[in-house]
Design a protein around this motif. Structure first.
Motif, PDB file in Angstrom:
ATOM      1  N   LEU A 163      -4.575  28.422   6.732  1.00 34.81           N
ATOM      2  CA  LEU A 163      -4.594  29.347   5.177  1.00 34.81           C
ATOM      3  C   LEU A 163      -4.049  28.347   4.240  1.00 34.81           C
ATOM      4  O   LEU A 163      -2.694  27.861   4.309  1.00 34.81           O
ATOM      5  CB  LEU A 163      -3.946  29.923   5.047  1.00 34.81           C
ATOM      6  N   PRO A 164      -4.506  27.795   3.398  1.00 42.31           N
ATOM      7  CA  PRO A 164      -3.805  26.817   1.961  1.00 42.31           C
ATOM      8  C   PRO A 164      -2.993  28.461   1.311  1.00 42.31           C
ATOM      9  O   PRO A 164      -3.648  29.308   1.274  1.00 42.31           O
ATOM     10  CB  PRO A 164      -4.734  26.989   1.514  1.00 42.31           C
ATOM     11  N   ILE A 165      -1.804  27.480   0.663  1.00 42.51           N
ATOM     12  CA  ILE A 165      -1.143  28.755   0.455  1.00 42.51           C
ATOM     13  C   ILE A 165      -1.397  28.446  -1.640  1.00 42.51           C
ATOM     14  O   ILE A 165      -1.505  27.443  -1.791  1.00 42.51           O
ATOM     15  CB  ILE A 165       0.400  28.754   0.465  1.00 42.51           C
ATOM     16  N   ARG A 166      -1.067  29.729  -1.642  1.00 37.20           N
ATOM     17  CA  ARG A 166      -2.193  30.416  -2.509  1.00 37.20           C
ATOM     18  C   ARG A 166      -1.315  29.622  -4.022  1.00 37.20           C
ATOM     19  O   ARG A 166       0.478  29.314  -4.144  1.00 37.20           O
ATOM     20  CB  ARG A 166      -1.754  31.987  -3.173  1.00 37.20           C
ATOM     21  N   GLN A 167      -2.082  29.366  -5.072  1.00 39.40           N
ATOM     22  CA  GLN A 167      -1.565  27.928  -5.824  1.00 39.40           C
ATOM     23  C   GLN A 167       0.158  28.747  -6.481  1.00 39.40           C
ATOM     24  O   GLN A 167       0.653  28.464  -6.838  1.00 39.40           O
ATOM     25  CB  GLN A 167      -2.119  27.661  -6.860  1.00 39.40           C
ATOM     26  N   GLU A 168      -0.752  29.810  -7.257  1.00 40.02           N
ATOM     27  CA  GLU A 168       0.336  30.958  -8.076  1.00 40.02           C
ATOM     28  C   GLU A 168       1.695  30.997  -7.711  1.00 40.02           C
ATOM     29  O   GLU A 168       2.274  31.427  -8.027  1.00 40.02           O
ATOM     30  CB  GLU A 168      -0.576  32.272  -8.381  1.00 40.02           C
ATOM     31  N   LEU A 225      -0.968  19.128  -6.986  1.00 34.63           N
ATOM     32  CA  LEU A 225      -1.369  18.941  -6.665  1.00 34.63           C
ATOM     33  C   LEU A 225      -1.141  18.551  -4.430  1.00 34.63           C
ATOM     34  O   LEU A 225      -1.201  18.138  -4.078  1.00 34.63           O
ATOM     35  CB  LEU A 225      -1.991  17.168  -6.467  1.00 34.63           C
ATOM     36  N   ASP A 226      -0.423  19.350  -5.040  1.00 34.47           N
ATOM     37  CA  ASP A 226       0.730  19.896  -3.472  1.00 34.47           C
ATOM     38  C   ASP A 226      -0.070  20.444  -2.791  1.00 34.47           C
ATOM     39  O   ASP A 226      -1.130  21.202  -2.934  1.00 34.47           O
ATOM     40  CB  ASP A 226       1.648  19.366  -3.523  1.00 34.47           C
ATOM     41  N   THR A 227      -0.170  20.299  -1.177  1.00 36.57           N
ATOM     42  CA  THR A 227      -1.016  21.269  -0.658  1.00 36.57           C
ATOM     43  C   THR A 227      -0.922  21.786   0.617  1.00 36.57           C
ATOM     44  O   THR A 227      -0.630  20.896   1.664  1.00 36.57           O
ATOM     45  CB  THR A 227      -2.895  20.600  -0.263  1.00 36.57           C
ATOM     46  N   PRO A 228      -0.316  22.677   0.875  1.00 37.38           N
ATOM     47  CA  PRO A 228       0.991  23.233   1.721  1.00 37.38           C
ATOM     48  C   PRO A 228      -0.036  24.247   2.904  1.00 37.38           C
ATOM     49  O   PRO A 228      -1.264  25.065   2.076  1.00 37.38           O
ATOM     50  CB  PRO A 228       2.382  23.261   1.261  1.00 37.38           C
ATOM     51  N   LEU A 229      -0.611  23.898   4.132  1.00 36.74           N
ATOM     52  CA  LEU A 229      -1.346  25.051   5.157  1.00 36.74           C
ATOM     53  C   LEU A 229      -0.341  25.864   5.948  1.00 36.74           C
ATOM     54  O   LEU A 229       0.409  25.430   6.592  1.00 36.74           O
ATOM     55  CB  LEU A 229      -1.617  23.999   5.890  1.00 36.74           C
ATOM     56  N   GLN A 230      -0.392  27.127   6.169  1.00 35.50           N
ATOM     57  CA  GLN A 230       0.046  27.618   7.103  1.00 35.50           C
ATOM     58  C   GLN A 230      -0.489  27.900   7.723  1.00 35.50           C
ATOM     59  O   GLN A 230      -2.190  28.851   7.590  1.00 35.50           O
ATOM     60  CB  GLN A 230       0.536  29.241   6.166  1.00 35.50           C
ATOM     61  N   ILE A 231       0.279  28.410   9.120  1.00 43.32           N
ATOM     62  CA  ILE A 231      -0.698  28.056   9.986  1.00 43.32           C
ATOM     63  C   ILE A 231       0.549  29.792  11.514  1.00 43.32           C
ATOM     64  O   ILE A 231       1.075  29.626  11.409  1.00 43.32           O
ATOM     65  CB  ILE A 231      -0.609  27.250  11.334  1.00 43.32           C
TER      66      ILE A 231
END
Length: 313
Positions: A42-47, A60-66
């Motif tokens: 899941l991409p972590i919500r930008q807000e 523009l950082d794009t953290p993904l949660q597993i």
């Protein structure tokens, strides 16, 4: 297709969000061993990031949660960064970003990954130490497009690898054209969604950056791949026209329904109160559906046209 100046950071953010599993498998293969179909990516919500990370947050950082279903490894966050210019990279900022993510998500399972387009040397480790001990040791995974031989991935089943072929290391026009052709083949075989095909046909085209002579050579040497590109654009335009027609029909049906309701209300008023003047007719024609319904309900209780039309809906 017309070439545009690539927005590298935004393009890679889109790539990671659209293909999160494939991005992890390609850019962080060491950590992708246990990412089977049972896990959620899941991409972590930008807000949430903006609110919690404040000055260490970049859009523009794009953290993904597993998330694993059995809770054995509850959260694993991939902190992707994209740097088009290696000289802009700041390992201290990346450390802050990762520790903030760790605190926000309540986990020490953070995997920092940085994507560089060039092959210039970058600092890959930072240690804070005294005379007796090392108190902090930090390193990260990284991928340098300019140092990655495209031939190693030209037949990859991973769509992220295939789309990135034009950015990888190639030598001479022949290899450049082959990298573009292999990227288009991958897009055609690995992506069934027509909208994403168009989106990433642009991605391939923008990063291949063929001049007029190279475009002509490509058409001669790779007619099938040129047909793929032409077909993607053609199908997209056709679908756009069909969507436009459907929207037009829906709008037409809505407009027709309102017109019919307006005419019915006018007839009801004329039968009860006599002919309507131009101002009254214009008010009825310009009214929305809810107002027309409200006015229709008042026709038989009112004593005049103005009493109907001046009533609050």
């Amino acid at each position: 297709m017309s070439q545009e100046t690539p927005d590298y950071d935004q393009d890679f953010k889109n790539l990671i969000v659209d293909y999160p599993r494939e991005a992890i498998a390609f850019f962080a293969s060491q950590e992708a061993v246990r990412l089977d179909e049972s896990v959620r990516v899941l991409p972590i919500r930008q807000e949430q990031l903006k609110e919690r990370l404040r000055h260490h947050y970049r859009a523009l950082d794009t953290p993904l949660q597993i998330e694993w279903p059995n809770g054995e490894r509850e959260v694993l966050a991939f902190a992707f960064e994209e740097e088009t210019q290696t000289e802009r990279f700041d390992i201290h900022r990346l450390i802050h970003y990762c520790t903030d993510l760790s605190q926000m998500l309540g986990t020490t399972r953070i995997v920092p990954v940085v994507i560089f387009l060039s092959a210039r040397p970058v600092p890959t480790r930072l240690e804070l130490a005294g005379d007796q001990h090392t108190y902090l040791s930090f390193q990260y995974l990284y991928w340098q497009a300019g140092a990655e031989p495209y031939r190693q991935h030209r037949d990859s089943p991973n769509i992220v690898a295939r789309l990135c072929l034009p950015l990888m290391h190639w030598e001479g026009t022949d290899e450049k054209l082959e990298a573009r052709a292999s990227a288009l083949q991958g897009l055609e075989t690995l992506e069934p969604d027509p909208k994403k095909r168009l989106k990433y046909a642009d991605f391939v085209d923008n990063y291949a950056q063929l001049d007029d002579n190279e475009q002509e050579l490509f058409r001669q040497r790779y007619p099938e791949e040129e047909a793929i590109m032409t077909g993607i654009v053609s199908r997209s335009r056709q679908e756009g026209r069909q969507e436009g027609l459907q929207e037009g029909r829906q709008e037409g049906r809505q407009e027709g329904r309102l017109e019919g309701e307006a005419k019915m209300l006018a007839r009801m008023l004329e039968r009860r109160f006599g002919p309507l003047n131009d101002q009254q007719l214009e008010r009825i024609r310009s009214a929305d559906e809810q107002t027309l319904w409200a006015w229709s309900d008042r026709v038989f209780q009112a004593d005049s046209v103005d009493e109907v039309l001046d009533s609050q809906s």
